[in-house]
Design a protein around this motif. Structure first.
Motif, short mmCIF file in Angstrom:
data_model
loop_
_atom_site.label_atom_id
_atom_site.label_comp_id
_atom_site.label_asym_id
_atom_site.label_seq_id
_atom_site.Cartn_x
_atom_site.Cartn_y
_atom_site.Cartn_z
N ARG A 59 -27.69 19.80 8.38
CA ARG A 59 -27.70 20.57 10.10
C ARG A 59 -29.03 21.24 10.13
O ARG A 59 -28.90 22.01 11.24
CB ARG A 59 -26.48 21.52 9.70
N GLY A 105 -32.42 21.24 14.24
CA GLY A 105 -31.60 22.01 13.87
C GLY A 105 -32.25 23.40 13.15
O GLY A 105 -33.17 23.72 13.90
N ASN A 126 -30.48 21.17 19.04
CA ASN A 126 -29.97 21.52 17.89
C ASN A 126 -30.99 22.57 17.33
O ASN A 126 -30.49 22.96 16.23
CB ASN A 126 -29.77 20.65 16.83
#
Length: 353
Positions: A59, A105, A126
């Motif tokens: 992530r 991320g 993200n």
């Protein structure tokens, strides 16, 4: 070579992929050295026209440096890590070939140090971007004295003290990102860059999408006014006097950070705004890092946040007014010549900012 970073050349590009997902790709000494070795090799390789930096599964692009491991091995290990990391940052800053980094991320601390020197800095929906060092008793390093001090409306000072997290649209708005792409387009863009690196400008420009409104815009006037001083006590007093819900939230946030770290950060950004040489910036930041590596607040912050994880650091001194100018002077004291940070030989000092 290390298993935590994959390095290969394909097409006409060198490709660096961070592959330590369980640690959100936190940088180790070995990772920094491997990345630097590849960049030094590709610098003069005519078969490599550009470089891509990204991450594999997980992530986050990079959550920072693995300071926990360094602290567990003592101040000398911490210094070795910072020396290697800052050499990598400096190498990327003046790199003669375009580097495209994909901040898809979590991009924090050491991850910011990898991203911001690059000519092309791609944010996505993200992206979570922050400099959280004051939370662990450190300071915004990896060149942050250079980058944050050049942001408008005192946003850099705000980020350093509050460790605020920005999204991709905010990064684009502030110039921290050069492009904003949807994450589902990244694989195609990377493939296109690998096959046609000489068209990288056009490829990224045509892949850009309109970012959502930057949320930080509505607070920039407040940030410029309330974070205007380079003195921590003045900022805290301004926030307290303002009394708004937003100001009270930021006041509580700063109150949880190391007062020493906050004061070091403010002085560093004041210095950084006047720096004209990134090499000098990295030399200064390394001296501060070397001093702080053995400090109570850094060791305590890493213990509380990263080792025992009780999230209850005990700062010493605990109050901003008890952190004297002399204490901060000591953090900025030059190192003996034999201990100073040194860059790789023969590097330029030309970056995008």
């Amino acid at each position: 070579m290390t298993a935590d970073v994959t390095i290969r050349a394909h097409g006409r590009v060198g490709h660096i992929t961070l592959t330590r997902p369980r640690a959100i790709n936190a940088l180790t000494l070995e990772m920094c050295e491997a990345i630097s070795a590849a960049l030094l090799e590709w610098r003069t390789d005519p078969a490599v026209e550009a470089v891509i930096v990204d991450h594999g599964e997980g992530r986050g692009f990079c959550a920072g440096g693995d300071v926990r491991t360094a602290v567990e091995h003592g101040p000398d290990a911490t210094r070795r890590f910072f020396h290697a990391e800052y050499r990598m940052n400096h190498l990327m800053f003046g790199y003669p070939k375009p580097i495209a980094v994909f901040m898809d991320g979590i991009t924090m601390g050491g991850g910011v140090g990898v991203a911001l020197p690059c000519r092309y800095r791609i944010a996505t929906e993200n992206t979570v971007f922050a400099m959280p060092e004051a939370t662990i008793g450190l300071f915004p390093d990896v060149g942050a004295g250079w980058y944050l001090s050049r942001l408008p409306d005192r946003v850099g000072q705000f980020m350093a003290l509050t460790t605020a997290r920005l999204d991709g649209a905010e990064c684009l708005d502030l110039g921290l990102a050069s492009h904003y792409l949807p994450s589902n387009a990244l694989s195609g863009v990377k493939a296109a860059i690998a096959s046609q690196p000489h068209y990288i400008d056009q490829l990224l420009r045509t892949s850009d999408v309109v970012a959502p409104p930057a949320r930080i815009e509505r607070n920039r006037p407040h940030i410029a006014r309330l974070f205007a001083s380079d003195r921590l006590e003045d900022i805290l007093a301004a926030l307290e006097e303002d009394g708004s819900e937003w100001a009270e939230k930021e006041l509580r946030t700063i109150g949880a950070k190391s007062p020493t770290s906050c004061k070091v950060a403010l002085r560093l950004l004041a210095h950084g705004a006047e720096q004209r040489d990134f090499t000098d910036e990295m030399r200064l930041e390394y001296a501060i890092a070397a001093h702080m590596a053995a400090s109570h607040d850094f060791i305590e912050g890493v213990r509380a946040l990263l080792i025992e994880k009780d999230n209850a650091p005990v700062w010493k001194p605990a109050r901003p007014e008890d952190v004297s100018d002399a204490m901060i002077d000591a953090m900025f004291a030059p190192l003996p010549k034999a201990e100073e940070w040194t860059p790789f030989e023969g590097l330029g000092d030309h970056g995008y900012m």
